[in-house]
Design an enzyme around this catalytic site. Structure first.
Site, PDB file in Angstrom:
ATOM      1  N   LYS A   1      46.749  -6.537  27.459  1.00  0.00           N
ATOM      2  CA  LYS A   1      47.665  -7.469  27.542  1.00  0.00           C
ATOM      3  C   LYS A   1      48.841  -7.407  28.197  1.00  0.00           C
ATOM      4  O   LYS A   1      49.539  -6.658  28.159  1.00  0.00           O
ATOM      5  CB  LYS A   1      48.028  -7.774  26.217  1.00  0.00           C
ATOM      6  CG  LYS A   1      48.899  -9.398  26.021  1.00  0.00           C
ATOM      7  CD  LYS A   1      51.382  -8.892  26.089  1.00  0.00           C
ATOM      8  CE  LYS A   1      51.255  -8.350  25.507  1.00  0.00           C
ATOM      9  NZ  LYS A   1      52.575  -7.867  25.745  1.00  0.00           N
TER      10      LYS A   1
ATOM     11  N   ASP B   1      52.505 -10.391  18.872  1.00  0.00           N
ATOM     12  CA  ASP B   1      51.219 -10.137  19.281  1.00  0.00           C
ATOM     13  C   ASP B   1      49.657 -10.199  19.249  1.00  0.00           C
ATOM     14  O   ASP B   1      48.883  -9.879  19.334  1.00  0.00           O
ATOM     15  CB  ASP B   1      51.991  -8.711  20.875  1.00  0.00           C
ATOM     16  CG  ASP B   1      53.006  -9.135  21.556  1.00  0.00           C
ATOM     17  OD1 ASP B   1      53.579 -10.817  21.396  1.00  0.00           O
ATOM     18  OD2 ASP B   1      53.319  -8.325  22.413  1.00  0.00           O
TER      19      ASP B   1
END
Length: 284
Positions: A17, A143
């Site tokens: 990410k 996240d």
């Protein structure tokens, strides 16, 4: 570094990410921070695999396995969470191939937990949608829901209020990740944020939003890890479309028009920074 094996019935990629922009707006009473961010994901990362087994257990291998716990780990936490929510007592023997640096601002444990949810959802035949898995993932970390989706999206709140950004147009870029191999504490970086709200994301196409945005955690991270200034300068030397630190660091990324430019920049950074780690990928 080779990419993960995708599409296998017994394995799932934990996609790296990056935060194209990360605006911290305020501290919240619960210890989290309200923020606005743009998540994007590369086509490679760690790999979680599974075999039938009694109970839930984890083994860890790969270049960044050293020092990681097989019991105090988000992979096991995610497996237990999914089993509990789904009301099943199924077991699994899990293996984490840790290919990404630890504590590096590119998903890491969050992506591993998300991959575990997707993998066991399929392995146990649960048939939860990705949106449902993202909802299940919320207690696992800020996240993790975005990492469950692993697609370009905006995040608000603590990063869990997600809005997909279809046809983001990022696929034409090659992405270079570079980490100076200095782990940083996310909690320490957030604690060092100066508390100033510098405004939210602007409207526009995804690249304009990113270029006109910022990472509000970059300044405190640079203060703690001065070599990040050197790394960002090395990336800028290579004239990328844009370069920035991801998350709370210490990984920095740069976007390039061609793979050849990304490879040249990788060589430039690795020659200048002894012991650094780098990876080139494409956006999903």
């Amino acid at each position: 570094m080779a990419g993960p094996v995708l599409g296998a019935a017994d394995s799932e990629a934990a996609y790296a990410k990056i935060n194209l922009a990360l605006h911290v707006r305020k501290r919240l009473p619960n210890g989290y921070h309200e923020l606005e961010t743009i998540f994007a994901f590369l086509d490679r990362g760690d790999v979680v695999s599974v075999q039938p087994g009694k109970g839930l257990n984890l083994k860890i291998g790969g270049p960044f396995a050293n020092g990681l716990s097989c019991t105090d780990n988000l992979v096991i936490d995610a497996a237990r969470r999914l089993a509990e929510v789904s009301g099943i007592a199924a077991g699994a023997r899990l293996h984490l191939d840790k290919r990404l640096p630890v504590a590096s601002g590119i998903g890491g444990g969050s992506a591993d937990a998300a991959a575990t949810l997707r993998l066991l959802n399929r392995f146990w035949g649960l048939d939860h949608s990705l949106d449902r898995l993202a909802e299940i993932a919320r207690p696992l970390g800020a996240d993790v829901p975005a990492c469950v989706l692993s697609e370009t999206c905006s995040g608000a709140g603590i990063g869990q209020d997600l809005t997909a950004i279809p046809d983001a147009g990022l696929g034409r870029y090659s992405v270079l990740l570079v980490n100076p191999m200095v782990p940083v504490s996310t909690a320490d970086i957030f604690a060092a944020w100066d508390g100033l709200d510098r405004g939210g994301l602007v409207a526009g196409d995804i690249l304009s939003i990113a270029e006109n945005g910022r990472n509000d955690l970059q300044a405190p991270a640079v203060a703690m890890v001065p070599m990040l200034t050197v790394l960002l300068r090395l990336l800028e030397d290579c004239e990328p479309v844009m370069a920035r630190m991801s998350g709370s660091g210490a990984t920095c990324f740069a976007l390039f028009e061609t793979l050849a430019e990304a490879q040249k920049a990788q060589d430039h950074c690795l020659q200048a920074m002894d012991g650094a780690w780098a990876m080139i990928g494409s956006f999903r």
